[in-house]
Design a protein around this motif. Structure first.
Motif, short mmCIF file in Angstrom:
data_model
loop_
_atom_site.label_atom_id
_atom_site.label_comp_id
_atom_site.label_asym_id
_atom_site.label_seq_id
_atom_site.Cartn_x
_atom_site.Cartn_y
_atom_site.Cartn_z
N VAL A 1 27.54 124.37 109.06
CA VAL A 1 28.91 124.70 111.00
C VAL A 1 30.08 124.54 109.54
O VAL A 1 30.54 124.27 108.51
CB VAL A 1 28.46 122.98 111.26
CG1 VAL A 1 27.26 123.13 111.56
CG2 VAL A 1 29.33 121.61 110.18
N ALA B 1 29.42 123.32 117.28
CA ALA B 1 28.10 123.64 116.99
C ALA B 1 27.96 122.51 117.53
O ALA B 1 28.58 121.62 116.83
CB ALA B 1 28.11 124.17 115.85
N SER C 1 24.79 121.19 106.09
CA SER C 1 24.33 122.53 107.28
C SER C 1 25.77 123.57 107.37
O SER C 1 26.70 123.40 106.39
CB SER C 1 24.88 121.01 108.50
OG SER C 1 25.19 122.56 109.69
N GLN D 1 31.89 114.17 116.90
CA GLN D 1 30.69 114.46 116.00
C GLN D 1 30.52 113.60 114.90
O GLN D 1 29.58 112.48 114.34
CB GLN D 1 29.87 115.52 115.99
CG GLN D 1 29.72 116.94 116.80
CD GLN D 1 30.27 118.13 116.01
OE1 GLN D 1 30.41 118.69 115.26
NE2 GLN D 1 29.01 119.29 117.17
N TYR E 1 26.95 115.89 105.62
CA TYR E 1 26.42 116.48 106.70
C TYR E 1 26.71 117.71 106.19
O TYR E 1 26.40 119.11 106.48
CB TYR E 1 26.98 116.25 108.02
CG TYR E 1 26.16 116.60 108.81
CD1 TYR E 1 24.73 116.92 109.62
CD2 TYR E 1 27.15 118.01 109.89
CE1 TYR E 1 24.25 117.82 110.96
CE2 TYR E 1 26.68 118.08 111.26
CZ TYR E 1 25.31 118.09 111.35
OH TYR E 1 25.28 119.16 112.71
N LEU F 1 25.54 119.31 116.93
CA LEU F 1 25.07 118.59 115.67
C LEU F 1 23.26 118.65 115.25
O LEU F 1 23.02 118.72 116.23
CB LEU F 1 25.34 116.89 115.65
CG LEU F 1 26.65 116.29 115.51
CD1 LEU F 1 26.36 114.71 116.00
CD2 LEU F 1 27.29 116.89 114.29
N ASP F 2 23.02 119.14 114.36
CA ASP F 2 21.82 119.71 114.49
C ASP F 2 21.26 117.60 113.16
O ASP F 2 21.80 117.50 112.70
CB ASP F 2 21.96 120.60 112.97
CG ASP F 2 20.20 121.10 112.55
OD1 ASP F 2 19.33 120.45 113.08
OD2 ASP F 2 19.65 121.85 111.30
N TRP F 3 20.25 117.22 114.10
CA TRP F 3 19.77 116.32 113.85
C TRP F 3 18.47 116.43 112.99
O TRP F 3 18.62 115.31 112.23
CB TRP F 3 19.64 115.12 114.42
CG TRP F 3 20.53 114.55 115.71
CD1 TRP F 3 20.70 114.93 116.88
CD2 TRP F 3 21.75 114.13 115.55
NE1 TRP F 3 21.90 114.51 117.26
CE2 TRP F 3 22.02 113.07 116.52
CE3 TRP F 3 21.74 112.59 114.44
CZ2 TRP F 3 23.55 113.09 116.47
CZ3 TRP F 3 22.98 112.03 114.30
CH2 TRP F 3 23.72 111.85 115.31
N SER F 4 18.01 116.58 112.34
CA SER F 4 17.70 117.45 111.68
C SER F 4 18.10 116.68 110.35
O SER F 4 17.10 116.10 109.48
CB SER F 4 16.14 118.66 111.53
OG SER F 4 17.67 119.45 111.09
N VAL F 5 19.82 117.47 110.19
CA VAL F 5 19.69 117.31 109.01
C VAL F 5 20.72 116.29 109.10
O VAL F 5 20.98 114.83 107.81
CB VAL F 5 20.94 118.61 109.23
CG1 VAL F 5 21.80 118.10 107.44
CG2 VAL F 5 20.60 119.95 108.92
#
Length: 215
Positions: free
Chosen positions: A109, A57, A107, A116, A103, A59-63
């Motif tokens: 993931v 997945a 998250s 990443q 992270y 990266l969720d940059w908000s996290v």
């Protein structure tokens, strides 16, 4: 036993290869006989079926930004303290590795790739540098006399080195322009070092905590 030619209908003895009247061949192979089934164990049977590949997945940059900022703040504190700051490379490596772990905790993931982890570590290094600059500016503002201390240190260095070329360089660095160039160069080197150690720590964190343990 006699048979009829399939083309002209002439009567022929069984086993005749060609019709004497029209010349048509009389031995034909059915599709079932022409392509017999392949025996077990042939490469076609051994070829495994295609399986779908799960891509990691994004990266969720908000996290990610939250994790990088928090660990950047933590790593910048010892990196700004005299004597303890000599081990800043360790704070950066450990902080970037823990950024990956943090992270993963925040998250859902299932996997973090090395690439990443490297990106998380690089951003964490930038955050550490930003906090470090703020702390250093605040410390110098509280102490005061930054330029004077720089000049005195350069003069002591010139006094201990008899080489006239070195003394000339030090005298140029003691000027306001020289101090500005020296400080800018140190900031650039520090920024580069923080990012490099952050990248290394992010790769280390991905190798340690990049996959969830399966029972």
């Amino acid at each position: 036993m006699q048979i009829a030619c399939h083309r002209c209908g002439a009567v022929l003895d069984e086993g005749t290869a060609f019709c004497p009247s029209c010349g048509a061949p009389q031995i034909r192979v059915s599709p079932e006989q022409a392509t017999p089934p392949m025996p077990p164990g042939t490469p076609g049977d051994l070829q495994p079926p295609a399986m779908p590949v799960a891509l990691p997945a994004p990266l969720d940059w908000s996290v990610g930004i939250k994790a990088c900022a928090l660990m950047g703040l933590v790593a910048s504190l010892p990196s700004s303290v005299p004597i303890v700051s000599t081990l800043c490379c360790l704070w950066l490596l450990g902080g970037a590795a823990l950024t990956v772990k943090l992270y993963r905790r925040w998250s859902p993931v299932s996997e973090i790739t090395t690439g990443q982890g490297v990106r998380l570590g690089a951003v964490m290094g930038l955050c550490t540098f930003a906090f470090w600059v703020v702390f250093r500016i605040a410390a110098e503002a509280l102490r005061g006399g930054f330029r004077q201390r720089m000049v005195e240190q350069l003069q002591r260095s010139a006094a201990t080195n008899p080489d006239p070329n070195v003394q000339e360089v030090i005298r140029k660095l003691a000027t306001p322009e020289g101090i500005a160039i020296f400080v800018t160069l140190m900031i650039v080197i520090t920024l580069f070092s923080f990012v490099i150690f952050g990248i290394a720590g992010g790769a280390l964190g991905a190798s340690l905590w990049g996959r969830r343990k399966t029972s």
